[in-house]
Design a protein around this motif. Structure first.
Motif, short mmCIF file in Angstrom:
data_model
loop_
_atom_site.label_atom_id
_atom_site.label_comp_id
_atom_site.label_asym_id
_atom_site.label_seq_id
_atom_site.Cartn_x
_atom_site.Cartn_y
_atom_site.Cartn_z
N HIS A 164 53.33 70.88 104.43
CA HIS A 164 53.69 72.30 104.52
C HIS A 164 55.16 72.57 104.21
O HIS A 164 55.58 73.71 104.25
CB HIS A 164 53.36 72.82 105.92
N TYR A 165 55.93 71.55 103.88
CA TYR A 165 57.33 71.78 103.52
C TYR A 165 57.42 72.54 102.19
O TYR A 165 58.38 73.25 101.94
CB TYR A 165 58.09 70.47 103.40
N GLY A 167 54.44 74.29 99.05
CA GLY A 167 53.03 74.62 98.86
C GLY A 167 52.29 73.43 98.28
O GLY A 167 52.61 72.97 97.18
N GLN A 171 45.44 71.99 100.40
CA GLN A 171 45.83 71.59 101.75
C GLN A 171 46.26 72.77 102.61
O GLN A 171 47.11 72.64 103.49
CB GLN A 171 46.95 70.55 101.69
N VAL A 172 45.66 73.95 102.40
CA VAL A 172 46.08 75.12 103.16
C VAL A 172 45.74 74.97 104.64
O VAL A 172 46.51 75.38 105.52
CB VAL A 172 45.44 76.40 102.59
N SER A 175 48.16 72.34 106.15
CA SER A 175 49.52 72.88 106.10
C SER A 175 49.73 73.90 107.21
O SER A 175 50.75 73.88 107.91
CB SER A 175 49.78 73.52 104.74
N ALA A 176 48.77 74.81 107.39
CA ALA A 176 48.88 75.80 108.45
C ALA A 176 48.86 75.14 109.82
O ALA A 176 49.65 75.49 110.71
CB ALA A 176 47.74 76.82 108.34
N ALA A 179 52.20 73.04 110.40
CA ALA A 179 53.35 73.91 110.60
C ALA A 179 53.36 74.44 112.02
O ALA A 179 54.42 74.53 112.67
CB ALA A 179 53.32 75.07 109.60
#
Length: 295
Positions: A164-165, A167, A171-172, A175-176, A179
């Protein structure tokens, strides 16, 4: 003749750097400790004198791992079945740990889920499941263990990621989730510091031989064209993460809290993608054969 790139040698065991008994009398509670990175983290802490409880959903697999860990380290390891998405089950797991060992000093929040999927093909349920395991599971673990870590002036390590550093396509969900884990750890450090509790994050990069690496790596004959680039010349090893764990739980890190520590050989600064870009987002079906199917 061009200079040869440095290749970092394999990691050393933490016992060659830290004293064997620095965690004697301590107890670790680890979610996701039955396999992969979290199992290696647990083993390293146990090798320095701690007992441990490992938590997961599949008791037979968990018990086998607990037996392995106890045999390898000479210390006790309790297998406790629980789903981190269920607060009551986690509370019961903590109660069993306290009944067995009388205390909890260290907590590793490591339960996680992942797979490759673009937003256009990721179901609402798939997104929710990863959030529930990674983010809500971390919160549930904190809530269940916090009274005991206040009592022991203990320390948390949350296993996150570097995705998530920036885009990262496909991997949404993770990543969410990660984070949110990083943010949760920061708030925990601020709120619980006055109670003597520390909280930090370890963010592994590509770690060879793990289920996560297997799921996120491209498959097929073109896979070698989409490998992660690492400045130190090799993929990570579970021992790299384990050694960071020993340091962060040790008194050498007693003034470190609220931090995110990437263990990735510097690859985040180069950030190559595991699938061809932009082809993978323009035509997801064209790269379907390069993705490991979900189990």
């Amino acid at each position: 003749m061009p200079a040869q790139a440095h290749v970092e040698p394999p990691p050393v065991d933490s016992t060659s750097v830290f004293k064997d008994d620095i965690f004697k009398g301590k107890v670790l509670f680890c979610t996701g400790g039955g396999s992969g990175i979290c199992k290696a983290m647990t083993e390293a802490v146990m090798r320095h004198g701690a007992h441990a409880a490992i938590v997961g959903r599949k008791l037979d697999r968990l018990q086998a791992s607990a037996n392995d860990l106890a045999s390898a380290t000479g210390n006790q390891c309790l297998a406790v079945q629980a789903d981190v998405r269920n607060p009551k089950q986690l509370q019961e797991a903590v109660a069993k740990t306290i009944e067995k060992f009388g205390r909890i000093d260290f907590v590793i929040c490591g339960a996680a889920g992942n797979f490759l999927a673009p937003i256009s093909k990721l179901s609402e349920n798939g997104f929710r499941t990863v959030i529930e395991i990674d983010t809500i599971g971390t919160y549930n673990t904190i809530k269940a263990t916090l009274p005991h870590l206040r009592a022991s002036k203990g320390s948390y390590i949350h296993v996150s990621a570097t995705l998530h550093y920036k885009g990262t396509p496909y991997q949404v969900h993770v990543s969410a989730a990660k984070a949110a884990v990083d943010a949760t750890s920061a708030v925990l450090a601020v709120e619980e510091g006055p109670h003597g509790v520390r909280s930090n994050v370890i963010a592994p990069g590509p770690i060879a031989g793990t289920e996560g690496m297997d799921r996120l790596s491209a498959k097929g004959p073109d896979a070698k064209n989409f490998a992660w680039a690492t400045p130190l010349g090799r993929y990570g090893d579970v021992k790299d993460v384990a050694n960071a764990t020993v340091f962060l739980f040790s008194d050498a890190a007693r003034y470190i809290t609220g931090q995110v520590i990437p263990v990735d050989g510097g690859c985040e600064h180069l950030r190559t993608e595991p699938l061809p870009y932009p082809q993978s987002v323009l035509d997801p079906d064209a790269v379907a054969a390069m993705i490991k199917p979900r189990l």
